[in-house]
Design a protein around this motif. Structure first.
Motif, PDB file in Angstrom:
ATOM      1  N   GLU A 172      49.321 -19.663 -29.444  1.00 46.66           N
ATOM      2  CA  GLU A 172      50.400 -19.651 -28.591  1.00 46.66           C
ATOM      3  C   GLU A 172      49.893 -19.401 -27.182  1.00 46.66           C
ATOM      4  O   GLU A 172      48.904 -18.390 -27.040  1.00 46.66           O
ATOM      5  N   GLY A 173      50.282 -19.839 -25.982  1.00 48.23           N
ATOM      6  CA  GLY A 173      49.919 -19.487 -24.639  1.00 48.23           C
ATOM      7  C   GLY A 173      50.842 -18.314 -24.497  1.00 48.23           C
ATOM      8  O   GLY A 173      51.610 -18.591 -23.655  1.00 48.23           O
ATOM      9  N   LEU A 174      50.263 -17.127 -24.744  1.00 46.14           N
ATOM     10  CA  LEU A 174      51.117 -15.931 -24.343  1.00 46.14           C
ATOM     11  C   LEU A 174      50.495 -15.297 -23.250  1.00 46.14           C
ATOM     12  O   LEU A 174      49.419 -15.326 -22.839  1.00 46.14           O
ATOM     13  N   ASP A 175      51.427 -14.468 -22.477  1.00 52.27           N
ATOM     14  CA  ASP A 175      50.839 -13.733 -21.458  1.00 52.27           C
ATOM     15  C   ASP A 175      51.541 -12.221 -21.312  1.00 52.27           C
ATOM     16  O   ASP A 175      52.312 -12.016 -22.116  1.00 52.27           O
ATOM     17  N   LEU A 185      31.450  -9.397 -17.468  1.00 55.79           N
ATOM     18  CA  LEU A 185      32.116  -8.622 -18.500  1.00 55.79           C
ATOM     19  C   LEU A 185      33.540  -8.746 -18.582  1.00 55.79           C
ATOM     20  O   LEU A 185      34.473  -8.616 -17.538  1.00 55.79           O
ATOM     21  N   GLN A 186      34.268  -8.860 -19.873  1.00 49.03           N
ATOM     22  CA  GLN A 186      35.497  -9.136 -20.257  1.00 49.03           C
ATOM     23  C   GLN A 186      36.056  -7.938 -21.026  1.00 49.03           C
ATOM     24  O   GLN A 186      35.162  -7.679 -21.916  1.00 49.03           O
ATOM     25  N   LEU A 187      37.048  -7.127 -20.833  1.00 49.96           N
ATOM     26  CA  LEU A 187      37.448  -6.048 -21.497  1.00 49.96           C
ATOM     27  C   LEU A 187      38.856  -6.222 -21.930  1.00 49.96           C
ATOM     28  O   LEU A 187      39.740  -6.360 -21.298  1.00 49.96           O
ATOM     29  N   ARG A 188      38.839  -6.359 -23.310  1.00 46.80           N
ATOM     30  CA  ARG A 188      40.103  -6.671 -23.992  1.00 46.80           C
ATOM     31  C   ARG A 188      40.715  -5.309 -24.861  1.00 46.80           C
ATOM     32  O   ARG A 188      40.066  -5.001 -25.588  1.00 46.80           O
ATOM     33  N   GLU A 198      47.372  -7.180 -20.952  1.00 45.00           N
ATOM     34  CA  GLU A 198      47.350  -8.560 -20.571  1.00 45.00           C
ATOM     35  C   GLU A 198      46.255  -9.193 -20.882  1.00 45.00           C
ATOM     36  O   GLU A 198      46.345 -10.441 -21.002  1.00 45.00           O
ATOM     37  N   GLU A 199      45.142  -8.826 -20.469  1.00 47.75           N
ATOM     38  CA  GLU A 199      43.917  -9.373 -20.829  1.00 47.75           C
ATOM     39  C   GLU A 199      43.530  -9.606 -22.237  1.00 47.75           C
ATOM     40  O   GLU A 199      43.176 -10.980 -22.583  1.00 47.75           O
ATOM     41  N   GLN A 217      39.477   1.086 -17.714  1.00 41.60           N
ATOM     42  CA  GLN A 217      39.630  -0.100 -16.672  1.00 41.60           C
ATOM     43  C   GLN A 217      38.613  -0.015 -15.314  1.00 41.60           C
ATOM     44  O   GLN A 217      37.819  -0.948 -15.064  1.00 41.60           O
ATOM     45  N   THR A 218      38.612   1.153 -15.034  1.00 44.86           N
ATOM     46  CA  THR A 218      37.819   1.504 -13.690  1.00 44.86           C
ATOM     47  C   THR A 218      36.193   1.550 -14.043  1.00 44.86           C
ATOM     48  O   THR A 218      35.654   0.995 -13.523  1.00 44.86           O
ATOM     49  N   ALA A 219      35.944   2.205 -15.272  1.00 44.89           N
ATOM     50  CA  ALA A 219      34.506   2.457 -15.498  1.00 44.89           C
ATOM     51  C   ALA A 219      33.866   1.285 -16.271  1.00 44.89           C
ATOM     52  O   ALA A 219      32.650   1.225 -15.988  1.00 44.89           O
ATOM     53  N   VAL A 220      34.700   0.539 -16.889  1.00 44.67           N
ATOM     54  CA  VAL A 220      34.224  -0.608 -17.489  1.00 44.67           C
ATOM     55  C   VAL A 220      34.321  -2.047 -17.084  1.00 44.67           C
ATOM     56  O   VAL A 220      33.569  -2.735 -16.555  1.00 44.67           O
ATOM     57  N   ARG A 221      35.765  -2.451 -17.219  1.00 46.25           N
ATOM     58  CA  ARG A 221      36.305  -3.645 -16.759  1.00 46.25           C
ATOM     59  C   ARG A 221      35.757  -3.928 -15.086  1.00 46.25           C
ATOM     60  O   ARG A 221      35.345  -4.829 -14.958  1.00 46.25           O
ATOM     61  N   ASP A 222      36.134  -2.893 -14.303  1.00 47.28           N
ATOM     62  CA  ASP A 222      36.019  -3.117 -12.764  1.00 47.28           C
ATOM     63  C   ASP A 222      34.152  -2.822 -12.510  1.00 47.28           C
ATOM     64  O   ASP A 222      33.953  -3.941 -11.968  1.00 47.28           O
TER      65      ASP A 222
END
Length: 475
Positions: free
Chosen positions: A281-284, A379-382, A268-269, A367-372
């Protein structure tokens, strides 16, 4: 191993005597060009006026035999040697942290042979990726590698870093395309692969040098598998209800023998921050770009229909295929401004690979160790899934901190340490295709255990003086 002043003073004249003065660079401005590849700490340090490493001398060989001569001279002077290709590596593998000698291989730029009967190409290490591809395309062929770095990267770099390209799901990574190598060994002799890549004449030694990053010798040429340029290339874009659903759909498709050339699935990110800005495009949500290709349109169409049918069983819905075509046309834009970050941002790609049984644990761990954990730092994690195998897949986890402030280097290193530690604990492998270099060297023991000691033994046997690319691969 820092070289003495005497060793360095004697090095340039010794090289010039056999290579010619124009092949030996010693001016400060010339040497500064070799202080950083695309490794963020190297870029950051160079911008601050304190590069992580700087060669004392650069040699530019024009013949493969010159590379062997250079290594003999370097050994006699006990000088560290670092190979340089296109300078596009992300791991610091080409940074001469001990100074000494850099060997710029871009002078080895000959495409030696295109064998249209055996479907192979033999090219010297300094041949640029795009130049090679254009030459093959003129004959209706392609090297099915297509890394994002092909504009800058060289054939030797493809192999030395054990890289991958966007077409890997169908054709494999570079190690699947390498049929033979010539390597200048540290003592100035050559290793040449046996003429056939599949044989039972004892162990195959060629893979030893794939991914060795100049620590065991310098690759001077490679023979690679080529394929016909596809007569048909079709596109699909899919929206999935979740990452889990998308992984299950493609796992099943691959298990049943379907082979898309590209599967690029964005979480999603990543859809919002990475995919949408490039395709316009405005995708999600979770969006996958899928490409199918081959020589028979009917086969390609059947493979596309089967893959999309399996995706529908996991709740996918089709989006306009033009989105995927736009992605293909703009696939290199992701790595250039304005889509690629610049200083003072802090960035890096924690690319990891895991079996299907553990990939969801690895995704959650990142997700837990980096994004959160680093959200308070901005920080943004893609994350996207971009190289798929019958047994598993990989996650390309790109982190970005818009401004790391005064402690940017410490923050960068801590994000990496936390991310890699979490990945290993979840059952993943810390790298799919970017190489090791300086960035991942501290984690090699945790990844390989006793296997690292075996690799060190091989290194010691081939390079007893320890002059080949010191500090890389944890060796």
């Amino acid at each position: 191993m820092k070289s003495s002043v005497t060793q360095l003073v004697e090095l340039a004249p010794a090289l010039a005597a056999v290579l010619g003065g124009d092949a030996v660079l010693t001016d400060d401005a010339q040497l500064d060009a070799y202080t950083a590849d695309t490794y963020w700490p190297a870029i950051h340090a160079r911008a601050a006026g304190a590069p992580l490493g700087r060669p004392d001398v650069v040699a530019v060989p024009r013949r493969e035999e010159d590379v062997a001569t250079i290594l003999r001279i370097a050994a006699s002077h006990r000088v560290p040697v670092t190979a340089w290709g296109g300078g596009s590596g992300t791991q610091g593998g080409a940074v001469a942290i001990e100074g000494g000698l850099v060997v710029d291989l871009r002078g080895l730029d000959t495409i030696v042979e295109i064998d249209e009967v055996s479907m192979t190409v033999t090219a010297q290490a300094g041949v640029n990726g795009n130049v090679l591809e254009r030459t093959l395309n003129e004959r209706g062929l392609m090297l099915p590698h297509y890394p994002a770095s092909s504009e800058w990267a060289t054939v030797g770099g493809y192999v030395a870093a054990r890289g991958s390209g966007v077409l890997s799901t169908r054709y494999g990574k570079i190690e699947d395309l390498v049929l033979g190598l010539r390597v200048a060994l540290p003592d100035g002799t050559f290793f040449d692969s046996v003429p056939a890549p599949r044989h039972a004449v004892g162990p195959d030694l060629t893979p030893l040098f794939v991914g060795s990053e100049g620590t065991l010798g310098i690759i001077t040429r490679a023979t690679l598998e080529v394929v016909p340029a596809p007569a048909e290339r079709t596109f699909a874009a899919l929206h999935f209800p979740s990452v889990h659903a998308g992984v299950d759909a493609f796992r099943t498709a691959l298990a049943r023998g379907n082979r898309p050339s590209v599967i690029r699935m964005y979480d999603e990110e990543a859809t919002r921050r990475t995919l949408s800005p490039v395709v316009g495009e405005g995708l999600d949500g979770v969006v996958a770009i899928v490409v199918f290709e081959g020589g028979e349109p009917e086969v390609t169409a059947a493979e596309r229909a089967a893959t999309i049918g399996l995706a529908r069983t996991e709740g996918a819905r089709e989006l306009d295929p033009a989105l995927a075509r736009t992605w293909w046309d703009r696939r290199y834009d992701f790595y250039k401004p304005p889509h690629h970050p610049e200083l003072p941002s802090v960035w890096g790609t924690i690319d990891v690979v895991a079996s299907y049984r553990t990939i969801h644990d690895v995704h959650r761990a990142l997700q837990t160790a980096v994004r959160d954990r680093y959200a308070p730092d901005g920080l943004q994690l893609r994350m996207h899934f971009s190289h798929w195998y019958r047994w598993g897949t990989m996650i390309y986890a790109r982190f970005l901190i818009p401004d790391g402030g005064q402690d940017a280097r410490e923050l960068h290193d801590q994000v990496w340490a936390d991310g890699v530690t979490a990945v290993l604990a979840a059952g993943g492998v810390m790298n799919d295709h970017h190489g090791v270099g300086l960035k991942l060297a501290p984690f090699m023991q945790a990844q390989h255990g006793a296997g690292l000691e075996a690799l060190r033994s091989v290194k010691s046997a081939l390079d007893p003086l320890g002059i080949m690319n010191p500090g890389k691969l944890g060796l």
